[in-house]
Motif scaffolding. Structure first.
Motif, PDB file in Angstrom:
ATOM      1  N   MET A   1       0.834  -1.205   0.000  1.00  0.00           N
ATOM      2  CA  MET A   1       0.000   0.000   0.000  1.00  0.00           C
ATOM      3  C   MET A   1       0.866   1.252   0.000  1.00  0.00           C
ATOM      4  O   MET A   1       0.433   2.313  -0.446  1.00  0.00           O
ATOM      5  N   ALA A   2       2.099   1.113   0.501  1.00  0.00           N
ATOM      6  CA  ALA A   2       2.991   2.273   0.539  1.00  0.00           C
ATOM      7  C   ALA A   2       3.280   2.753  -0.878  1.00  0.00           C
ATOM      8  O   ALA A   2       3.390   3.954  -1.124  1.00  0.00           O
ATOM      9  N   PHE A   3       3.369   1.810  -1.814  1.00  0.00           N
ATOM     10  CA  PHE A   3       3.659   2.208  -3.192  1.00  0.00           C
ATOM     11  C   PHE A   3       2.517   3.020  -3.784  1.00  0.00           C
ATOM     12  O   PHE A   3       2.675   3.701  -4.772  1.00  0.00           O
ATOM     13  N   LEU A   4       1.364   2.900  -3.172  1.00  0.00           N
ATOM     14  CA  LEU A   4       0.223   3.687  -3.646  1.00  0.00           C
ATOM     15  C   LEU A   4       0.128   5.013  -2.908  1.00  0.00           C
ATOM     16  O   LEU A   4      -0.787   5.782  -3.132  1.00  0.00           O
ATOM     17  N   GLY A   5       1.077   5.250  -1.999  1.00  0.00           N
ATOM     18  CA  GLY A   5       1.081   6.542  -1.319  1.00  0.00           C
ATOM     19  C   GLY A   5       0.016   6.685  -0.243  1.00  0.00           C
ATOM     20  O   GLY A   5      -0.321   7.787   0.159  1.00  0.00           O
ATOM     21  N   ILE A   6      -0.506   5.572   0.226  1.00  0.00           N
ATOM     22  CA  ILE A   6      -1.525   5.637   1.279  1.00  0.00           C
ATOM     23  C   ILE A   6      -0.837   5.970   2.606  1.00  0.00           C
ATOM     24  O   ILE A   6       0.269   5.503   2.869  1.00  0.00           O
ATOM     25  N   THR A   7      -1.485   6.755   3.445  1.00  0.00           N
ATOM     26  CA  THR A   7      -0.841   7.186   4.693  1.00  0.00           C
ATOM     27  C   THR A   7      -0.525   6.005   5.605  1.00  0.00           C
ATOM     28  O   THR A   7      -1.192   4.975   5.543  1.00  0.00           O
ATOM     29  N   VAL A   8       0.485   6.183   6.433  1.00  0.00           N
ATOM     30  CA  VAL A   8       0.930   5.103   7.310  1.00  0.00           C
ATOM     31  C   VAL A   8      -0.209   4.589   8.176  1.00  0.00           C
ATOM     32  O   VAL A   8      -0.402   3.387   8.323  1.00  0.00           O
ATOM     33  N   GLU A   9      -0.992   5.507   8.736  1.00  0.00           N
ATOM     34  CA  GLU A   9      -2.059   5.075   9.652  1.00  0.00           C
ATOM     35  C   GLU A   9      -3.062   4.194   8.927  1.00  0.00           C
ATOM     36  O   GLU A   9      -3.452   3.147   9.424  1.00  0.00           O
ATOM     37  N   ARG A  10      -3.460   4.649   7.741  1.00  0.00           N
ATOM     38  CA  ARG A  10      -4.479   3.894   7.021  1.00  0.00           C
ATOM     39  C   ARG A  10      -3.923   2.543   6.572  1.00  0.00           C
ATOM     40  O   ARG A  10      -4.583   1.525   6.631  1.00  0.00           O
ATOM     41  N   ARG A  11      -2.653   2.562   6.137  1.00  0.00           N
ATOM     42  CA  ARG A  11      -1.981   1.333   5.734  1.00  0.00           C
ATOM     43  C   ARG A  11      -2.019   0.300   6.839  1.00  0.00           C
ATOM     44  O   ARG A  11      -2.373  -0.848   6.651  1.00  0.00           O
ATOM     45  N   ARG A  12      -1.621   0.774   8.022  1.00  0.00           N
ATOM     46  CA  ARG A  12      -1.539  -0.161   9.152  1.00  0.00           C
ATOM     47  C   ARG A  12      -2.921  -0.658   9.542  1.00  0.00           C
ATOM     48  O   ARG A  12      -3.075  -1.823   9.910  1.00  0.00           O
ATOM     49  N   LYS A  13      -3.893   0.225   9.470  1.00  0.00           N
ATOM     50  CA  LYS A  13      -5.250  -0.167   9.824  1.00  0.00           C
ATOM     51  C   LYS A  13      -5.736  -1.257   8.862  1.00  0.00           C
ATOM     52  O   LYS A  13      -6.272  -2.294   9.281  1.00  0.00           O
ATOM     53  N   GLU A  14      -5.522  -1.034   7.572  1.00  0.00           N
ATOM     54  CA  GLU A  14      -5.965  -2.010   6.570  1.00  0.00           C
ATOM     55  C   GLU A  14      -5.206  -3.319   6.734  1.00  0.00           C
ATOM     56  O   GLU A  14      -5.763  -4.405   6.621  1.00  0.00           O
ATOM     57  N   ALA A  15      -3.888  -3.198   6.997  1.00  0.00           N
ATOM     58  CA  ALA A  15      -3.065  -4.396   7.150  1.00  0.00           C
ATOM     59  C   ALA A  15      -3.534  -5.210   8.349  1.00  0.00           C
ATOM     60  O   ALA A  15      -3.580  -6.444   8.315  1.00  0.00           O
ATOM     61  N   MET A  16      -3.918  -4.504   9.403  1.00  0.00           N
ATOM     62  CA  MET A  16      -4.392  -5.182  10.599  1.00  0.00           C
ATOM     63  C   MET A  16      -5.673  -5.954  10.297  1.00  0.00           C
ATOM     64  O   MET A  16      -5.857  -7.078  10.760  1.00  0.00           O
ATOM     65  N   LYS A  17      -6.530  -5.357   9.494  1.00  0.00           N
ATOM     66  CA  LYS A  17      -7.777  -6.039   9.114  1.00  0.00           C
ATOM     67  C   LYS A  17      -7.458  -7.332   8.364  1.00  0.00           C
ATOM     68  O   LYS A  17      -8.093  -8.357   8.577  1.00  0.00           O
ATOM     69  N   LEU A  18      -6.489  -7.243   7.465  1.00  0.00           N
ATOM     70  CA  LEU A  18      -6.116  -8.433   6.698  1.00  0.00           C
ATOM     71  C   LEU A  18      -5.548  -9.509   7.611  1.00  0.00           C
ATOM     72  O   LEU A  18      -5.882 -10.689   7.500  1.00  0.00           O
TER      73      LEU A  18
END
Ligand code: ADP
Ligand code: MG
Length: 433
Positions: free
Chosen positions: A115-132
């Motif tokens: 998700m970092a390659f898409l420029g998504i913010t760290v917080e949102r990235r981590r939140k989504e990753a946690m869901k996965l």
């Protein structure tokens, strides 16, 4: 015949071409994999399975000098470097045999990385990753490093990572190779679930015949050649997308109009109570299916709630009715466009896409630069052709311009995405499945 998601035409692939060490790794390969399919590449070690996945995954596209690698009818080798990079980031998720997790990153950051390659913010990235991670029962290992996990656990992390950007296509190269039988079974179950419940197209590579049990299409490879293709009888029963599953299993009576009414109701009635929205949805689906005409629709909208209406002010009722008429019109146009596409998938969409853009951005007060327009239109077209998911569409629009996105504010993006999905609701289902 709907457009296959993956189509290879006359593919020949060489390693070390022209050198004494030349290997003709793929010989005149032709294959098609349908949207929502579950294909297996099956054959002994060295037969070319991994090479084939590298081509389809857009990792290795240079040395195939003949033929075509078509993803949703676009040749990967016709894409610019940037487009290819975007395809790799959001078009396909690869689960590698060796897992390929980064040892220096925590489990959570490994999953968040794409998700970092898409420029998504760290917080949102981590939140989504946690869901996965949660989906794979791995949240308690989020802060560990890959070396602190068992093989089966690393495998689950690598599946979660492949899902990070929500790609429509998942490739798993020998995903069971390093696992004991219990974990291998679990991994197969995950793949099956991704296919059946999430509607992902799956390509699974294996040299073990027992693991072919869920595949709907099996491609047999030997010495770089495709020697046989086998279709499983189960195919029809499982070829469904997530929305079909949800709506046809939970609400068997649901039609595209009801589906559209549901998504539109929330958009048009934002701020109203659940009761009011429900009732609005009822009249809206009647209007969309042609059961009632516009004046009747308006009557229902501005009748008092206690009398069975929605209880809107006259002015508001009129305005909403206008918006609905407008959408009905646009949906007709989109329907026609899909018919054209079905006849000839190469139909250029540029003009229509520009029109759709202006609908989607009707309330936008800013001015888009040329490059923003190009990217916006690409995203619309990709969404239209169902190459990317609604989530991907939002990501691309929100992404900053320097990360190859459009760089729009999230409010604008939300409106545009809601409008587009309202126009498309039920359409992919009709055309592609
Ligand atoms: P599989 O995944 O079925 O085991 P591969 O696609 O990895 O097969 O390999 C197909 C053939 O290409 C094999 O003969 C292999 O030795 C050769 N090969 C694979 N990768 C390379 C490479 N990087 N350089 C040269 N030859 C390679
Ligand atoms: Mg291999």
């Amino acid at each position: 015949m709907p457009t296959p998601l993956v189509k290879l035409e006359n593919i020949n692939f060489y390693y070390n071409r022209g050198l004494p060490s030349e290997v003709h790794a793929l010989k005149n390969i032709n294959l098609e994999i349908e949207r929502g399919g579950y294909a297996a590449f099956f054959g002994p070690s060295g037969c070319g399975k991994t090479t084939l996945t590298y081509l389809i995954g857009g990792i290795e596209t240079e040395n195939a000098d003949e033929g075509h690698i078509l993803i949703n009818n676009r040749d990967l080798r016709g894409l610019s470097k940037k487009e290819l990079a975007v395809y790799r980031q959001i078009g396909v998720g690869i689960i590698f045999q060796q897992f390929n997790l980064l040892p220096s990153l925590s489990v959570l950051d490994n999953v968040a990385l794409p998700m970092a390659f898409l420029g998504i913010t760290v917080e949102r990235r981590r939140k989504e990753a946690m869901k996965l991670l949660d989906r794979f029962n791995m949240t308690k290992y989020a802060e560990r490093f890959p070396s602190e996990l068992s093989g089966g656990q690393q495998q689950r992390v690598s599946i979660a990572r492949a899902l990070a950007n929500n790609p429509p296509l998942i490739i798993a190269d020998e995903p069971l190779g390093n696992l004991d039988s219990e974990n291998a079974n679990k991994a197969l179950e995950f793949l099956k679930e991704l296919n059946e419940k999430d509607g992902r197209t799956i390509i699974m590579v294996t040299h073990e015949s027992w693991s072919l049990r869920d595949a709907k299409t099996i491609f047999y490879l030997k010495d770089g050649e495709m020697i046989k293709k086998e279709e499983s009888a189960k195919k029809e029963a499982v070829q469904k997308t997530l929305s079909e599953h949800l709506y046809h299993n939970l609400f068997p009576e649901v039609t595209p109009e009801r589906l559209m009414a549901r998504s539109l109701s929330y958009m048009l009635m934002r701020g109203f109570s659940g009761k009011e929205i429900k009732r609005f949805e009822l009249f809206l689906s009647k209007r969309l299916s042609g059961e009632i005409d516009t004046p009747t629709f308006i009557d229902f909208l501005d009748s008092p709630f206690k009398d069975g209406g929605v209880g809107l002010w006259k002015q508001r009722a009129n305005k909403i009715a206008l918006t609905v008429e407008d959408l009905v019109e646009k949906r007709k146009e989109i329907e026609d466009l899909y018919k054209e596409l079905e006849k000839d998938p190469e139909t250029p969409l540029a003009e229509e896409v520009a029109k759709i853009r202006s609908w989607l951005l009707e309330d936008y007060r800013g001015v888009l630069s040329d490059i923003q327009i190009v990217r916006f239109d690409e995203a619309v077209e990709d969404r239209f052709r169902n190459i990317i998911s609604p989530e991907n569409f939002i990501q691309v629009l929100e992404l900053s311009r320097s990360s190859f996105g459009v760089g729009l504010a999230s409010g604008t993006v939300r409106t545009a995405s809601e409008r587009l999905e309202a126009m498309l609701t039920g359409k992919h289902y009709q055309v592609f499945h």
